[in-house]
Scaffold this motif. Structure first.
Motif, PDB file in Angstrom:
ATOM      1  N   LEU A  35      85.841  45.856  45.245  1.00 61.41           N
ATOM      2  CA  LEU A  35      85.879  44.845  44.190  1.00 61.41           C
ATOM      3  C   LEU A  35      85.078  43.602  44.594  1.00 61.41           C
ATOM      4  CD1 LEU A  35      89.567  44.918  42.932  1.00 61.41           C
ATOM      5  CD2 LEU A  35      87.531  45.414  41.600  1.00 61.41           C
ATOM      6  N   TYR A  36      85.204  43.208  45.844  1.00 60.65           N
ATOM      7  CA  TYR A  36      84.489  42.032  46.344  1.00 60.65           C
ATOM      8  C   TYR A  36      82.977  42.251  46.248  1.00 60.65           C
ATOM      9  CZ  TYR A  36      83.901  37.915  49.352  1.00 60.65           C
ATOM     10  OH  TYR A  36      83.582  36.678  49.857  1.00 60.65           O
ATOM     11  N   ARG A  37      82.516  43.414  46.681  1.00 60.31           N
ATOM     12  CA  ARG A  37      81.082  43.738  46.590  1.00 60.31           C
ATOM     13  C   ARG A  37      80.628  43.815  45.141  1.00 60.31           C
ATOM     14  NH1 ARG A  37      82.498  47.111  51.011  1.00 60.31           N
ATOM     15  NH2 ARG A  37      82.860  48.831  49.567  1.00 60.31           N
ATOM     16  N   LYS A  38      81.466  44.377  44.291  1.00 57.99           N
ATOM     17  CA  LYS A  38      81.133  44.506  42.871  1.00 57.99           C
ATOM     18  C   LYS A  38      80.926  43.125  42.243  1.00 57.99           C
ATOM     19  CE  LYS A  38      82.855  46.632  38.603  1.00 57.99           C
ATOM     20  NZ  LYS A  38      83.927  47.441  38.015  1.00 57.99           N
ATOM     21  N   ILE A  39      81.763  42.177  42.589  1.00 62.36           N
ATOM     22  CA  ILE A  39      81.630  40.819  42.068  1.00 62.36           C
ATOM     23  C   ILE A  39      80.298  40.211  42.482  1.00 62.36           C
ATOM     24  CG2 ILE A  39      82.555  38.466  42.220  1.00 62.36           C
ATOM     25  CD1 ILE A  39      85.344  39.775  42.439  1.00 62.36           C
ATOM     26  N   PHE A  40      79.911  40.395  43.728  1.00 65.67           N
ATOM     27  CA  PHE A  40      78.648  39.823  44.191  1.00 65.67           C
ATOM     28  C   PHE A  40      77.440  40.531  43.575  1.00 65.67           C
ATOM     29  CE2 PHE A  40      81.413  37.821  47.226  1.00 65.67           C
ATOM     30  CZ  PHE A  40      80.842  36.559  47.344  1.00 65.67           C
ATOM     31  N   ARG A  41      77.557  41.813  43.303  1.00 70.29           N
ATOM     32  CA  ARG A  41      76.469  42.513  42.596  1.00 70.29           C
ATOM     33  C   ARG A  41      76.350  41.984  41.166  1.00 70.29           C
ATOM     34  NH1 ARG A  41      78.453  47.097  45.416  1.00 70.29           N
ATOM     35  NH2 ARG A  41      79.709  47.692  43.610  1.00 70.29           N
ATOM     36  N   ILE A  97      86.685  40.781  35.590  1.00 67.97           N
ATOM     37  CA  ILE A  97      85.354  41.394  35.598  1.00 67.97           C
ATOM     38  C   ILE A  97      85.049  41.992  34.236  1.00 67.97           C
ATOM     39  CG2 ILE A  97      84.018  43.351  36.502  1.00 67.97           C
ATOM     40  CD1 ILE A  97      85.335  42.801  39.231  1.00 67.97           C
ATOM     41  N   ASP A  98      86.004  42.738  33.689  1.00 66.30           N
ATOM     42  CA  ASP A  98      85.794  43.374  32.384  1.00 66.30           C
ATOM     43  C   ASP A  98      85.558  42.334  31.288  1.00 66.30           C
ATOM     44  OD1 ASP A  98      86.093  45.862  33.528  1.00 66.30           O
ATOM     45  OD2 ASP A  98      88.197  46.076  32.928  1.00 66.30           O
ATOM     46  N   ILE A  99      86.331  41.275  31.289  1.00 70.27           N
ATOM     47  CA  ILE A  99      86.186  40.238  30.272  1.00 70.27           C
ATOM     48  C   ILE A  99      84.839  39.525  30.426  1.00 70.27           C
ATOM     49  CG2 ILE A  99      87.076  37.975  29.545  1.00 70.27           C
ATOM     50  CD1 ILE A  99      89.894  39.126  30.081  1.00 70.27           C
ATOM     51  N   ALA A 100      84.461  39.215  31.652  1.00 72.30           N
ATOM     52  CA  ALA A 100      83.183  38.533  31.883  1.00 72.30           C
ATOM     53  C   ALA A 100      82.015  39.396  31.420  1.00 72.30           C
ATOM     54  CB  ALA A 100      83.027  38.187  33.359  1.00 72.30           C
ATOM     55  N   LEU A 101      82.059  40.674  31.739  1.00 64.21           N
ATOM     56  CA  LEU A 101      80.975  41.555  31.319  1.00 64.21           C
ATOM     57  C   LEU A 101      80.967  41.768  29.808  1.00 64.21           C
ATOM     58  CD1 LEU A 101      81.050  44.216  34.169  1.00 64.21           C
ATOM     59  CD2 LEU A 101      79.420  42.341  33.847  1.00 64.21           C
TER      60      LEU A 101
END
Length: 122
Positions: A12-18, A71-75
């Motif tokens: 999840l941490y890596r996904k946020i930075f991507r 993450i889902d809401i932001a995207l």
């Protein structure tokens, strides 16, 4: 924390930075996109740093669910900031002797998962 849970958290941490690296602002302005990218990075670092010592598996699961929801809401909406909820001031409880206590309790329980940690840091 189990090894599988640790891997999920790090994923999840890596996904946020991507997501932050690829982030484009809805306005199309470069300055706005840079501000939003920096917000995403700072928010992730702060929340992960705050929760790094959690040992209760239920709390860790709740934090992961909150992360995935944000993450889902932001995207979906293209806005990295948490979406506030709007409730009328006395709209949840009946007018009784313990109305204010009940109001606070009902507000706490009605808060969406993606805002659980937001009040603690703001």
């Amino acid at each position: 924390m189990s090894a599988a849970t640790r891997q999920k958290v790090l994923s999840l941490y890596r996904k946020i930075f991507r997501i932050a690296n690829k982030w484009q602002s809805l306005s199309g302005q470069r300055e706005e996109a840079l501000k939003e990218k920096q917000y995403i990075i700072n928010e992730a670092r702060m929340l992960f740093q705050k929760n790094k010592n959690l040992t209760d598996s239920e709390l860790i699961k709740q934090c992961m669910e909150e992360c995935e929801a944000r993450i889902d809401i932001a995207l979906h909406y293209g806005i990295p900031y948490p979406r506030p909820i709007h409730l009328p001031p006395m709209g949840l409880s009946l007018q009784r002797h313990r109305a204010l206590q009940n109001q606070a309790k009902l507000r706490k329980h009605s808060k969406p998962i993606y805002l659980k940690s937001y009040d603690e840091i703001s």
